[in-house]
Design an enzyme around this catalytic site. Structure first.
Site, mmCIF file in Angstrom:
data_model
loop_
_atom_site.group_PDB
_atom_site.id
_atom_site.type_symbol
_atom_site.label_atom_id
_atom_site.label_comp_id
_atom_site.label_asym_id
_atom_site.label_seq_id
_atom_site.Cartn_x
_atom_site.Cartn_y
_atom_site.Cartn_z
ATOM 1 N N ARG A 27 -11.936 -5.468 -12.368
ATOM 2 C CA ARG A 27 -11.869 -6.654 -12.256
ATOM 3 C C ARG A 27 -13.066 -6.541 -13.738
ATOM 4 N NH1 ARG A 27 -12.492 -7.210 -6.875
ATOM 5 N NH2 ARG A 27 -12.782 -8.865 -5.733
ATOM 6 N N GLY A 121 -2.898 -5.489 -3.843
ATOM 7 C CA GLY A 121 -3.865 -6.444 -3.285
ATOM 8 C C GLY A 121 -4.148 -7.272 -4.604
ATOM 9 N N ASP A 346 -13.052 -2.469 4.375
ATOM 10 C CA ASP A 346 -11.938 -0.821 4.162
ATOM 11 C C ASP A 346 -12.315 0.034 5.545
ATOM 12 O OD1 ASP A 346 -10.238 -2.973 2.077
ATOM 13 O OD2 ASP A 346 -11.446 -2.369 0.668
ATOM 14 N N ARG A 419 -5.673 4.251 2.901
ATOM 15 C CA ARG A 419 -6.689 4.642 3.772
ATOM 16 C C ARG A 419 -6.270 4.887 5.286
ATOM 17 N NH1 ARG A 419 -10.723 2.784 0.119
ATOM 18 N NH2 ARG A 419 -10.104 0.652 -1.011
#
Ligand code: S3P
Length: 462
Positions: A27, A121, A346, A419
């Site tokens: 961001r 993503g 997550d 992950r």
């Protein structure tokens, strides 16, 4: 490195830091690019995903300077001892600094080539909100995993706002082409709780005529709201609805100087390792504890995990703490559903590993979004944990796990999903015999140096 073998360890001890927050790093780069003037991003996460974002913004004409690992000790004068010591420890995890010369909302240029978002993503979805707002042509794509992730969830509302978008399989998957500009506001009820979709639409709304309202079914991470608000965007939040107001006379966003905290989702692997490995005690410094991200902490609290948050402070508008945790004498099974899922989205893979060591049968449901992450994480965990002798049942929206399992070391697949690789590695630390992780290098997507950090904490890797 196409495989890596770990074995059972006796203890895990020490103070550590984990890499910077991935969501905030993405961001920072995107928002600074459309701000009016120069922004500084400290502790940028130099991992594959945020680097995809940086490359994308460069392709749109944004100048980004990279300053590596500056050890600054400024502003230490006239501050109290306790602050000095916390700053001193923060110095240790200073990462890269970016200086981003923002182009303003309307200063981006048409990319010369297809923009490749790699595995990310967040890059493709947030970027698409900006591309939809700009009056030029662009094409975005990604790696084989990203090309199988659903994009209809952003393409449909962006088309409703007036963008022209055509994508593979009836506008469902990358690659897709965007002819942006001329957007109108919409009132949109999101069918799934997704911070990526919400952020995409919030960015598009900055370019739309009129006031846009976006409503989520459950609260997803709110970094975009916090950052855009601090940049001067006219945003109102009421419950699960966000209104982005369009001000035709003053639509510019202010640049910023941000310090990115460490990523709670990366810390989660070390929290789990410390809880599960006997005789362990660790302190993870400077971790973001935004409540929209720390659902795992509430769940672990209910499981009876010995975890303490220390030195809670605010860094650049985000709550941050040092996380202390030690081996759990006993963990209790949990039962969780869709309300809490966005705040630990997550952490599903590592929560499966934790549940396998709890007393009783755990159910983790309401997690159908996990089917469309970097891999199908429900299927991946069911398949791989079974190889390690865990009793785990698969539901369309989650899993049931019988706790108290003695894990058996085996050869397990990461599916190229960072992950999954890290969660199975933590399982390997408590398994009898050797655990071999296939394709472990994918940890670089979010946690470069994951295995080195394990080694530093005196873990034996073969
Ligand atoms: C992210 C949001 C989450 C998360 C992803 C990062 C973000 O995805 O899984 O790793 O930075 O906005 P969704 O909110 O789309 O589920």
């Amino acid at each position: 490195m196409d495989k890596l073998t770990l074995s059972k360890i006796k203890s895990l001890k020490g103070e550590l830091t984990v890499p910077s927050d991935k969501s905030i790093s993405h961001r920072s780069v995107i928002f600074a690019s459309i701000a009016q003037g120069k922004s500084v991003v400290r502790n940028f996460l130099r991992a594959e995903d945020p680097v995809s974002t940086m490359n994308a913004m460069r392709a749109l004409g944004v100048e980004i300077e990279e300053v590596k690992r500056v050890e600054s000790r400024e502003s230490k004068v006239n501050i109290s001892k306790s602050i000095i010591s916390s700053r001193a420890s923060e110095e240790k995890y200073k990462g890269d600094i970016l200086i981003i010369h923002g182009k303003g909302l309307h200063g981006l240029k048409e990319p010369f080539d297809i923009i490749n978002c790699g595995n990310s993503g967040t890059t493709i979805r947030l970027l698409s909100g900006i591309l939809a707002g700009n009056p030029f042509f662009s094409v975005v794509t990604g790696d084989d995993s990203l090309k199988q992730r659903p994009m209809g969830r952003i393409i449909k509302p962006l088309k409703e706002m007036g963008a022209q978008i055509s994508g593979r399989s009836n506008d469902s998957y990358p690659p897709f082409a965007v002819n942006g500009g001329g957007l109108r506001a919409i009132d949109y009820k999101m069918p799934v709780a997704s911070a990526q979709v919400k952020s995409c639409l919030m960015l598009a709304a900055l370019y739309a005529q009129g006031d846009t309202t976006i409503t989520e079914p459950f609260k997803s991470r709110d970094h975009t709201e916090r950052m855009l608000f601090s940049m001067g965007a006219d945003i109102e939040i009421e419950g699960l609805s966000i209104k982005i107001k369009h001000n035709p006379t003053n639509s510019h966003l202010n640049p910023f100087d941000i310090t990115v905290p460490s990523d709670f989702s990366s810390a989660a692997f070390f929290i789990a390792a410390a809880l599960l490995v006997p005789n362990s005690e660790i302190l993870i410094q400077g971790v973001g504890i935004n409540p929209t991200r720390t659902g795992l902490l509430s769940v672990l609290n209910n499981m009876g995990a010995p975890i303490k948050l220390e030195n809670i402070r605010d860094i650049s508008g985000e709550p941050v703490a040092d996380i202390y945790c030690r081996s759990a004498e006993k963990l209790y099974a949990i039962n969780i559903g869709k309300e809490i899922m966005p705040s630990l989205i997550d952490e599903f893979p590592i929560l499966c590993v934790l549940a396998s060591q709890a007393e009783g049968i755990s159910e983790i449901r309401g997690a159908e979004e996990l089917r469309v992450k970097e891999s199908d994480r429900i299927k991946a965990m069911v398949t791989e944990l079974r190889k390690m002798d865990i009793e785990i049942e698969e539901y369309p929206d989650g899993v049931q796990i019988r706790g108290g399992a003695e894990l058996k070391g085996s050869e397990v697949e990461s599916y190229g999903d960072h992950r999954i690789a890290m969660s199975l590695s933590v399982a390997g630390l408590i398994a009898e015999g050797a655990t071999t992780i296939l394709n472990p290098a994918c940890v670089d997507i979010s946690f470069p140096g994951f295995y080195e950090k394990l080694r530093l904490l005196e873990i034996k890797l073969r």
